[in-house]
Design a protein around this motif. Structure first.
Motif, short mmCIF file in Angstrom:
data_model
loop_
_atom_site.label_atom_id
_atom_site.label_comp_id
_atom_site.label_asym_id
_atom_site.label_seq_id
_atom_site.Cartn_x
_atom_site.Cartn_y
_atom_site.Cartn_z
N GLN A 1 -15.87 89.46 11.95
CA GLN A 1 -16.68 88.27 11.01
C GLN A 1 -16.86 89.10 9.78
N VAL A 2 -17.62 90.20 9.84
CA VAL A 2 -17.91 91.20 8.77
C VAL A 2 -16.65 91.45 8.09
N LEU A 3 -15.56 91.77 8.62
CA LEU A 3 -14.34 92.21 8.04
C LEU A 3 -13.79 91.00 7.34
N HIS A 4 -13.70 89.86 7.96
CA HIS A 4 -13.00 88.71 7.40
C HIS A 4 -13.57 88.28 6.12
N GLU A 5 -14.83 88.27 6.13
CA GLU A 5 -15.64 88.07 5.08
C GLU A 5 -15.67 89.01 3.86
N ALA A 6 -15.54 90.20 4.02
CA ALA A 6 -15.59 91.23 2.96
C ALA A 6 -14.67 90.95 1.60
N PRO A 7 -13.55 90.65 2.02
CA PRO A 7 -12.52 90.30 0.96
C PRO A 7 -12.97 89.25 -0.09
N PHE A 8 -13.53 88.14 0.57
CA PHE A 8 -14.31 86.93 -0.34
C PHE A 8 -15.25 87.54 -0.96
N ALA A 9 -16.10 88.41 -0.70
CA ALA A 9 -17.13 88.93 -1.36
C ALA A 9 -16.47 89.95 -2.54
N ASN A 10 -15.57 90.16 -2.57
CA ASN A 10 -14.75 91.25 -3.58
C ASN A 10 -13.98 90.26 -4.05
N GLY A 11 -13.96 88.97 -4.23
CA GLY A 11 -13.03 88.11 -5.09
C GLY A 11 -11.93 87.39 -4.76
N ALA A 12 -11.36 87.72 -3.36
CA ALA A 12 -10.41 86.96 -2.80
C ALA A 12 -10.56 85.44 -2.40
N GLN A 13 -9.55 84.74 -2.80
CA GLN A 13 -9.69 83.34 -2.54
C GLN A 13 -9.13 82.59 -1.15
N ARG A 14 -8.41 83.91 -0.45
CA ARG A 14 -7.93 83.50 0.76
C ARG A 14 -7.55 84.80 1.72
N VAL A 15 -7.95 84.68 2.86
CA VAL A 15 -7.98 85.59 3.93
C VAL A 15 -7.18 85.50 5.13
N SER A 16 -6.29 86.16 5.56
CA SER A 16 -5.63 86.10 6.87
C SER A 16 -5.95 87.35 7.68
N THR A 17 -6.30 86.69 8.63
CA THR A 17 -7.07 88.18 9.76
C THR A 17 -6.31 87.76 11.09
N SER A 18 -5.75 89.05 11.58
CA SER A 18 -5.21 89.00 12.86
C SER A 18 -6.01 90.01 13.57
N LEU A 19 -6.32 89.44 15.04
CA LEU A 19 -7.16 90.27 15.89
C LEU A 19 -6.66 90.27 17.37
N LYS A 20 -6.44 91.67 17.92
CA LYS A 20 -5.93 91.72 19.24
C LYS A 20 -7.25 92.48 19.91
N ILE A 21 -7.50 92.06 21.25
CA ILE A 21 -8.61 92.60 22.03
C ILE A 21 -7.95 93.06 23.29
N ASP A 22 -8.46 94.36 23.42
CA ASP A 22 -8.09 94.71 25.08
C ASP A 22 -9.43 94.81 25.78
N ASP A 23 -9.87 94.07 26.65
CA ASP A 23 -11.04 94.17 27.21
C ASP A 23 -11.14 94.31 28.75
N ARG A 24 -11.20 95.77 29.13
CA ARG A 24 -10.91 95.98 30.54
C ARG A 24 -12.21 96.38 30.86
N ARG A 25 -12.31 95.73 32.47
CA ARG A 25 -13.65 95.81 32.99
C ARG A 25 -13.67 96.55 34.24
N ASP A 26 -12.51 96.68 34.48
CA ASP A 26 -12.93 97.46 36.04
C ASP A 26 -13.12 98.93 35.80
N LYS A 27 -12.79 99.44 34.50
CA LYS A 27 -13.26 100.83 34.40
C LYS A 27 -13.42 101.21 32.81
N ALA A 28 -14.12 102.34 32.57
CA ALA A 28 -14.52 102.71 31.13
C ALA A 28 -13.13 102.87 30.51
N ALA A 29 -12.81 102.35 29.36
CA ALA A 29 -11.80 102.71 28.58
C ALA A 29 -11.93 103.00 27.10
#
Length: 102
Positions: A58-86
């Motif tokens: 959310q912080v990253l998505h909002e930052a360009p707006f704070a710097n004058g951008a009028q439109r922002v496209s954000t792509s997020l990929k998450i790898d959430d492994r819970r069987d062991k530390a990664a």
């Protein structure tokens, strides 16, 4: 701990250069507690608990707006492994070990 890759693209900035926006996003991300992150040439890798990664996104998505951008496209990929530390480093080391075995 989860690992995420995020790419944030300000649109309609009037310039093909986005480095000033990337620098602003990097500065904004430094204020997010509970994560580690690595800037890459094509995005940012974030590691930490999932709620902190989502807060960082959310912080990253909002930052360009704070710097004058009028439109922002954000792509997020998450790898959430819970069987062991990664970690991003651990994932790379696993592939490197397999490459040496061949």
């Amino acid at each position: 701990m989860a690992i995420a890759e995020i790419t944030v693209i300000p649109i309609g900035t009037g310039s093909t250069s986005l480095s000033s926006y990337v620098a602003g996003m990097h500065r904004a991300l430094e204020g997010v507690e509970g994560i580690t992150f690595e800037l890459t040439s094509m995005g940012t890798i974030i590691e930490g608990p999932l709620p902190r990664i989502l807060a960082a996104a959310q912080v990253l998505h909002e930052a360009p707006f704070a710097n004058g951008a009028q439109r922002v496209s954000t792509s997020l990929k998450i790898d959430d492994r819970r069987d062991k530390a990664a970690s991003s480093r651990q994932k790379l080391e696993s592939v490197e070990r397999k490459l040496k075995e061949e």
